[in-house]
Design an enzyme around this catalytic site. Structure first.
Site, PDB file in Angstrom:
ATOM      1  CG  HIS A 308      -2.050   0.951   1.120  1.00 25.27           C
ATOM      2  ND1 HIS A 308      -1.956   2.291   1.412  1.00 25.27           N
ATOM      3  CD2 HIS A 308      -3.314   0.733   0.696  1.00 25.27           C
ATOM      4  CE1 HIS A 308      -3.129   2.853   1.182  1.00 25.27           C
ATOM      5  NE2 HIS A 308      -3.974   1.934   0.742  1.00 25.27           N
ATOM      6  CG  ASP A 366      -8.704  -4.349  -2.540  1.00 31.02           C
ATOM      7  OD1 ASP A 366      -9.882  -4.238  -2.198  1.00 31.02           O
ATOM      8  OD2 ASP A 366      -8.067  -3.451  -3.123  1.00 31.02           O
TER       9      ASP A 366
HETATM   10  N1  CMC Z   1       3.912  -7.529  -4.766  1.00 27.67           N
HETATM   11  C1  CMC Z   1       5.243  -7.526  -4.962  1.00 27.67           C
HETATM   12  N2  CMC Z   1       6.025  -6.439  -4.840  1.00 27.67           N
HETATM   13  C2  CMC Z   1       5.427  -5.297  -4.532  1.00 27.67           C
HETATM   14  C3  CMC Z   1       4.040  -5.213  -4.301  1.00 27.67           C
HETATM   15  C4  CMC Z   1       3.278  -6.387  -4.433  1.00 27.67           C
HETATM   16  N3  CMC Z   1       1.957  -6.368  -4.243  1.00 27.67           N
HETATM   17  N4  CMC Z   1       3.705  -3.936  -4.003  1.00 27.67           N
HETATM   18  C5  CMC Z   1       4.852  -3.234  -4.034  1.00 27.67           C
HETATM   19  N5  CMC Z   1       5.893  -4.056  -4.352  1.00 27.67           N
HETATM   20  C6  CMC Z   1       7.305  -3.692  -4.432  1.00 27.67           C
HETATM   21  C7  CMC Z   1       7.614  -2.950  -5.718  1.00 27.67           C
HETATM   22  O1  CMC Z   1       7.967  -3.828  -6.749  1.00 27.67           O
HETATM   23  C8  CMC Z   1       8.744  -2.058  -5.273  1.00 27.67           C
HETATM   24  O2  CMC Z   1       9.891  -2.852  -5.189  1.00 27.67           O
HETATM   25  P1  CMC Z   1      11.339  -2.225  -5.609  1.00 27.67           P
HETATM   26  O3  CMC Z   1      11.631  -1.166  -4.590  1.00 27.67           O
HETATM   27  O4  CMC Z   1      12.282  -3.376  -5.573  1.00 27.67           O
HETATM   28  O5  CMC Z   1      11.170  -1.677  -6.997  1.00 27.67           O
HETATM   29  C9  CMC Z   1       8.376  -1.676  -3.834  1.00 27.67           C
HETATM   30  O6  CMC Z   1       7.572  -2.776  -3.360  1.00 27.67           O
HETATM   31  C10 CMC Z   1       7.577  -0.373  -3.725  1.00 27.67           C
HETATM   32  O7  CMC Z   1       6.437  -0.502  -4.577  1.00 27.67           O
HETATM   33  P2  CMC Z   1       5.765   0.701  -5.369  1.00 27.67           P
HETATM   34  O8  CMC Z   1       5.066   0.149  -6.561  1.00 27.67           O
HETATM   35  O9  CMC Z   1       6.775   1.782  -5.573  1.00 27.67           O
HETATM   36  O10 CMC Z   1       4.703   1.190  -4.288  1.00 27.67           O
HETATM   37  P3  CMC Z   1       3.472   2.155  -4.534  1.00 27.67           P
HETATM   38  O11 CMC Z   1       3.224   2.845  -3.265  1.00 27.67           O
HETATM   39  O12 CMC Z   1       3.729   2.996  -5.745  1.00 27.67           O
HETATM   40  O13 CMC Z   1       2.285   1.153  -4.894  1.00 27.67           O
HETATM   41  C11 CMC Z   1       0.445  -0.345  -4.649  1.00 27.67           C
HETATM   42  C12 CMC Z   1       1.279   0.780  -3.994  1.00 27.67           C
HETATM   43  C13 CMC Z   1      -0.750  -0.639  -3.772  1.00 27.67           C
HETATM   44  C14 CMC Z   1      -0.043   0.101  -6.022  1.00 27.67           C
HETATM   45  C15 CMC Z   1       1.340  -1.608  -4.790  1.00 27.67           C
HETATM   46  O14 CMC Z   1       1.732  -2.051  -3.516  1.00 27.67           O
HETATM   47  C16 CMC Z   1       0.638  -2.737  -5.555  1.00 27.67           C
HETATM   48  O15 CMC Z   1       0.692  -2.764  -6.787  1.00 27.67           O
HETATM   49  N6  CMC Z   1      -0.025  -3.679  -4.829  1.00 27.67           N
HETATM   50  C17 CMC Z   1      -0.795  -4.719  -5.482  1.00 27.67           C
HETATM   51  C18 CMC Z   1      -2.153  -4.180  -5.912  1.00 27.67           C
HETATM   52  C19 CMC Z   1      -3.084  -3.966  -4.717  1.00 27.67           C
HETATM   53  O16 CMC Z   1      -3.228  -4.836  -3.868  1.00 27.67           O
HETATM   54  N7  CMC Z   1      -3.762  -2.828  -4.708  1.00 27.67           N
HETATM   55  C20 CMC Z   1      -4.748  -2.485  -3.672  1.00 27.67           C
HETATM   56  C21 CMC Z   1      -4.278  -1.376  -2.779  1.00 27.67           C
HETATM   57  S1  CMC Z   1      -5.273  -1.185  -1.308  1.00 27.67           S
HETATM   58  C22 CMC Z   1      -6.875  -0.797  -1.831  1.00 27.67           C
HETATM   59  C23 CMC Z   1      -7.013   0.337  -2.750  1.00 27.67           C
HETATM   60  O17 CMC Z   1      -6.252   1.281  -2.784  1.00 27.67           O
HETATM   61  O18 CMC Z   1      -7.974   0.307  -3.500  1.00 27.67           O
END
Ligand code: CMC
Length: 432
Positions: A308, A366
């Site tokens: 998140h 989720d």
């Molecule tokens: N699985 C594997 N690696 C992950 C995940 C994941 N679900 N989420 C983040 N990472 C890694 C990402 O690859 C990155 O690694 P590195 O530093 O090596 O490049 C690091 O963690 C930081 O990730 P980010 O993408 O920069 O983080 P963000 O804050 O931009 O993204 C997020 C947040 C929710 C989009 C992301 O965690 C994600 O894609 N999660 C899966 C989708 C999900 O469950 N979404 C629902 C969010 S909660 C409800 C809502 O908002 O509606």
């Protein structure tokens, strides 16, 4: 509430200035950069809005490091245990918990508006039977602006209130119509003697050929899920509603923009993606293979329902939903749910894995919600629609807060331009 100053030194010119620092009730202070361009000729750069407060708000507070979520100051755990979705909706919209009289009045206002215009119903015939329900809901909510445009003055508080009641009342009816269209069953009209979630289940599952009895366990579970999803401060869809609404657009169109933003798998679409992923993983034995894929960046595989932007600790909503999964599945006689077992093991294994520990990736709201929706019979493609129904309350509360603020301005971000510098047009005949 200006307390401190943030000193800024432009080393190129030696120019110094002080930026005001504003503190809220809780959370980090913000440096007010609104005069930065005027005084220094530079913008700030923050793609993804990682460190940018886009607005001031009194609605919801999140402490992502501590895993705290408050609606109007009330902890989500207390609201989940003691409240109802209608009460939470009133709280988010009005700022205070309602008295009995206020709650009864609010609930009956919502009930009064549950039907949708019959012509709006015909819109569904324009969609193919396998259209994604989020596409239908977004389009039909946008179409509501055609029904309520001339009569809607966004600067009139009474008009805004009627809009709030209408959209909160009608979105379950629209969602149910989308579902009935997908399964080829006749549309079921709302029943105003039922509470919000029971009515929604009735519109989803009743058919004209036999009586339908709403399962109170399912209605209660849905009510709790709706409380947990009702608001989450300036997330992508809420910010979209605010941005669209800041132009003075019709609020139904702004809510439709929010539905569209919610649909993506990084946001509300994750609940559908989690079940697809769990099915893809299949068995506990396959978990290591998928965790290896997560670590291989070229696979583009992520654990859906994990991570998140704000929570770097347990999402408090995920904890509540996981507990609820145990109870709901047991009460529905489905304790041996293999996908739930797999999800529990996946969480356990991931939380011990260095990749997830170092990046502070925890299950989010989720991760478990789809398991409950499935158990109560909601089809997978409707999961994000469920999220949209609940979040409509938050979107409306934020839209109201924004429009009633006399200092509101159109939302208009700037950019760092990296395209070609000025150049002259070349005639077609002279191009290579
Ligand atoms: N699985 C594997 N690696 C992950 C995940 C994941 N679900 N989420 C983040 N990472 C890694 C990402 O690859 C990155 O690694 P590195 O530093 O090596 O490049 C690091 O963690 C930081 O990730 P980010 O993408 O920069 O983080 P963000 O804050 O931009 O993204 C997020 C947040 C929710 C989009 C992301 O965690 C994600 O894609 N999660 C899966 C989708 C999900 O469950 N979404 C629902 C969010 S909660 C409800 C809502 O908002 O509606």
């Amino acid at each position: 509430m200006t307390e401190k100053k943030f000193e800024l030194v432009d080393r190129a010119t030696g120019k110094k200035s002080e930026l005001p620092v504003r503190s809220g009730t809780l959370g980090p202070a913000v440096v007010d950069i609104s005069n930065l361009y005027k005084e220094h000729g530079v913008f700030t750069y923050d793609p993804g809005f990682v460190a940018t407060a886009s607005t001031e708000s009194k609605i919801t507070y999140i402490d992502g490091d501590a895993g705290i979520l408050l609606y109007r100051g009330y902890p989500i755990e207390q609201l989940a245990e003691k409240s109802t979705f209608m009460e939470v909706a009133y709280l988010l919209l009005h700022g205070e918990l309602p008295t009995r009289k206020q709650l009864d009045e609010f609930t009956s206002n919502i009930r009064y508006h549950t039907m949708i215009n019959e012509t709006l119903l015909r819109f569904f015939n324009g969609f193919h039977h396998n259209a994604h329900p989020m596409a239908m809901v977004s389009a039909v909510v946008a179409s509501m602006s055609a029904f309520y445009h001339d009569t809607m003055d966004i600067h009139n508080p009474r008009h805004r209130e009627i809009f709030a009641h209408r959209i909160i009342a009608k979105i379950p009816t629209i969602a149910a119509a989308a579902h009935k269209h997908s399964v080829g069953q006749p549309f079921v009209y709302p029943r105003n003697d039922l509470d919000y979630c029971s009515n929604m289940l009735h519109m989803f599952f009743a058919v004209p050929c036999e009586p339908y009895q709403v399962d109170p366990i399912a209605a209660k579970a849905l009510d709790l899920l709706f409380i947990l999803h009702a608001d989450h401060e300036q997330n992508a869809s809420t910010s979209t509603v605010r941005l669209a609404g800041s132009t003075g657009a019709n609020p139904y169109a702004a809510i439709s923009a929010g539905v569209s933003a919610l649909w993506g798998p990084a946001h509300g679409g994750a609940n559908e993606a989690v079940l697809n992923m769990l099915e893809q993983i299949g068995t506990v034995d396959n978990i290591p293979k998928y965790l290896a894929m997560v670590k291989d960046k070229s696979s583009h595989f992520r654990l859906m329902g994990f991570g998140h932007r704000v929570y770097k600790n347990f999402d408090p909503r995920a904890k509540i939903i996981r507990e609820m999964c145990h109870k709901v599945l047991a009460r529905l006689g489905r304790s041996d749910n293999p996908l739930f077992e797999l999800a529990l093991r996946l969480e356990e294994i991931a939380l011990k894995d260095e990749y997830f520990i170092s990046r502070k990736l925890y299950p989010n709201v989720d991760f478990y919600s789809g398991i409950i929706y499935s158990a109560i019979g909601i089809p997978r493609s409707m999961f994000t629609v469920m999220f949209a129904i609940a979040r409509t309350v938050g979107w409306v509360a934020h839209w109201q807060e924004m429009i009633s603020d006399p200092t509101m301005r159109i939302g208009r971000p700037r950019q760092l331009y990296t395209g070609p510098a000025r150049r002259d047009y070349v005639d077609l005949s002279k191009r290579g």
